[in-house]
Design an enzyme around this catalytic site. Structure first.
Site, PDB file in Angstrom:
ATOM      1  N   CYS A   1       0.716  -1.263  -0.036  1.00 31.73           N
ATOM      2  CA  CYS A   1       0.095   0.024  -0.042  1.00 31.73           C
ATOM      3  C   CYS A   1       0.705   1.212  -0.056  1.00 31.73           C
ATOM      4  O   CYS A   1       1.835   1.382   0.888  1.00 31.73           O
ATOM      5  CB  CYS A   1      -0.912   0.098   1.309  1.00 31.73           C
ATOM      6  SG  CYS A   1      -1.591   1.640   1.566  1.00 31.73           S
ATOM      7  N   GLU A   2       0.640   2.101  -0.944  1.00 31.76           N
ATOM      8  CA  GLU A   2       1.473   3.338  -1.252  1.00 31.76           C
ATOM      9  C   GLU A   2       1.344   4.258   0.097  1.00 31.76           C
ATOM     10  O   GLU A   2       2.073   5.217   0.125  1.00 31.76           O
ATOM     11  CB  GLU A   2       1.382   3.821  -2.462  1.00 31.76           C
ATOM     12  CG  GLU A   2       0.145   4.439  -2.679  1.00 31.76           C
ATOM     13  CD  GLU A   2       0.111   5.179  -4.115  1.00 31.76           C
ATOM     14  OE1 GLU A   2      -0.931   6.008  -4.102  1.00 31.76           O
ATOM     15  OE2 GLU A   2       0.709   4.862  -4.927  1.00 31.76           O
ATOM     16  N   HIS A   3       0.072   4.223   0.805  1.00 30.33           N
ATOM     17  CA  HIS A   3      -0.207   5.174   1.544  1.00 30.33           C
ATOM     18  C   HIS A   3       0.609   4.887   3.082  1.00 30.33           C
ATOM     19  O   HIS A   3       1.015   5.593   4.034  1.00 30.33           O
ATOM     20  CB  HIS A   3      -1.594   5.207   2.009  1.00 30.33           C
ATOM     21  CG  HIS A   3      -2.439   5.584   0.714  1.00 30.33           C
ATOM     22  ND1 HIS A   3      -3.702   5.195   0.351  1.00 30.33           N
ATOM     23  CD2 HIS A   3      -2.310   6.606  -0.185  1.00 30.33           C
ATOM     24  CE1 HIS A   3      -3.968   5.418  -0.705  1.00 30.33           C
ATOM     25  NE2 HIS A   3      -3.203   6.430  -1.083  1.00 30.33           N
ATOM     26  N   HIS A   4       0.857   3.588   3.307  1.00 31.25           N
ATOM     27  CA  HIS A   4       1.366   3.318   4.700  1.00 31.25           C
ATOM     28  C   HIS A   4       2.683   2.338   4.529  1.00 31.25           C
ATOM     29  O   HIS A   4       3.510   1.974   5.438  1.00 31.25           O
ATOM     30  CB  HIS A   4       0.492   2.516   5.698  1.00 31.25           C
ATOM     31  CG  HIS A   4      -0.842   3.400   5.962  1.00 31.25           C
ATOM     32  ND1 HIS A   4      -2.185   3.234   5.394  1.00 31.25           N
ATOM     33  CD2 HIS A   4      -0.888   4.284   7.010  1.00 31.25           C
ATOM     34  CE1 HIS A   4      -2.827   4.049   5.778  1.00 31.25           C
ATOM     35  NE2 HIS A   4      -2.250   4.592   6.889  1.00 31.25           N
TER      36      HIS A   4
ATOM     37  N   HIS B   1      -5.626  -5.718   3.538  1.00 31.08           N
ATOM     38  CA  HIS B   1      -4.700  -4.715   3.580  1.00 31.08           C
ATOM     39  C   HIS B   1      -4.457  -4.734   5.008  1.00 31.08           C
ATOM     40  O   HIS B   1      -5.009  -4.397   5.937  1.00 31.08           O
ATOM     41  CB  HIS B   1      -5.275  -3.513   3.171  1.00 31.08           C
ATOM     42  CG  HIS B   1      -5.625  -3.253   1.940  1.00 31.08           C
ATOM     43  ND1 HIS B   1      -4.812  -2.663   0.957  1.00 31.08           N
ATOM     44  CD2 HIS B   1      -6.551  -3.999   0.818  1.00 31.08           C
ATOM     45  CE1 HIS B   1      -5.445  -2.534  -0.054  1.00 31.08           C
ATOM     46  NE2 HIS B   1      -6.250  -3.334  -0.239  1.00 31.08           N
TER      47      HIS B   1
ATOM     48  N   CYS C   1      -2.334  -2.633   6.286  1.00 27.61           N
ATOM     49  CA  CYS C   1      -2.659  -1.013   6.938  1.00 27.61           C
ATOM     50  C   CYS C   1      -3.909  -1.212   7.641  1.00 27.61           C
ATOM     51  O   CYS C   1      -4.137  -0.019   8.436  1.00 27.61           O
ATOM     52  CB  CYS C   1      -2.560  -0.201   5.852  1.00 27.61           C
ATOM     53  SG  CYS C   1      -3.765  -0.278   4.548  1.00 27.61           S
TER      54      CYS C   1
ATOM     55  N   GLN D   1      -4.716  -0.900  -4.653  1.00 35.76           N
ATOM     56  CA  GLN D   1      -5.610  -1.895  -5.083  1.00 35.76           C
ATOM     57  C   GLN D   1      -6.531  -1.240  -6.214  1.00 35.76           C
ATOM     58  O   GLN D   1      -6.582  -2.089  -7.293  1.00 35.76           O
ATOM     59  CB  GLN D   1      -6.647  -2.492  -4.025  1.00 35.76           C
ATOM     60  CG  GLN D   1      -7.157  -3.725  -4.667  1.00 35.76           C
ATOM     61  CD  GLN D   1      -7.812  -4.525  -3.525  1.00 35.76           C
ATOM     62  OE1 GLN D   1      -7.455  -4.524  -2.287  1.00 35.76           O
ATOM     63  NE2 GLN D   1      -9.006  -5.205  -3.925  1.00 35.76           N
TER      64      GLN D   1
END
Length: 198
Positions: free
Chosen positions: A84-87, A153, A155, A125
């Site tokens: 996941c690019e956010h976390h 996920h 995250c 995703q």
């Protein structure tokens, strides 16, 4: 046979810099690298992240559809491992990929390789699902492509909501699989049997 090469544009990995950064991160989080179990962790972290984010080049082998096959081709339960690019935490699950052949057909293993190619990077995703569908539609001149991705996920399951066991389901349907209700229903019925909800 046609073999276009798909390459992920990315700068080279600076392993030494990644290792220093991992050591800084662990120290900033209050962990002591003097502990025997953590002494070599920055090197292992750098190697693990480099592996997780290394999108392999892909030759998408296709063949002329000389026999005029015009029914669905579906490959189910393709493993998905991404970050996941956010976390920068992993998400894992499966993808179900299908297409209605046009002028070309794909080597079946190539459908799994396309999924892996786009998954092996910092990703969402939703974007992964649309990238796989767009690449197959373009490369195969397909009359329609369907991609469903189901993933957990970390995250969301290990932090934040801590909702362990939850799955996120995304889908992209193009061409006849989007526009023709019968074709759409057939594709979704095939993959629904694998656990995808209506």
């Amino acid at each position: 046979m046609w073999r276009p090469r798909i390459v992920h544009d990315r700068r080279p990995v600076d392993t030494a810099r990644a290792q220093r950064a991992a050591a800084d991160l662990l120290g900033a989080l209050g962990l002591s690298l003097d502990d025997a179990g953590l002494r070599d962790t920055p090197r292992r972290m750098a190697q693990a992240w480099a592996e997780l984010l290394a999108a392999p080049e892909l030759e998408l082998t296709t063949f002329p559809n000389d026999d005029g096959y015009d029914e669905l081709v579906v490959v189910e339960d393709i493993p998905v491992r991404s970050v996941c690019e956010h976390h920068m935490l992993p998400f894992v699950g499966v993808a179900h990929v299908g297409y209605l052949p046009g002028s070309r057909i794909a080597g079946l293993s190539k459908l799994t390789r396309v999924v892996d190619h786009f998954a092996r990077r910092a990703q969402t995703q939703e974007r992964l699902t649309t990238q796989v569908a767009a690449e197959l539609e373009r490369r195969l001149d397909a009359r329609g492509v369907g991609v469903v991705v189901e993933a957990e996920h970390t995250c969301m399951s290990l932090r934040g909501a801590r909702a362990a066991g939850t799955r996120t389901v995304t889908s992209t349907l193009t061409g006849a699989l989007h526009d023709d209700p019968a074709q759409r229903a057939e594709f979704l019925a095939l993959v629904r049997g694998r656990g995808v909800r209506p």
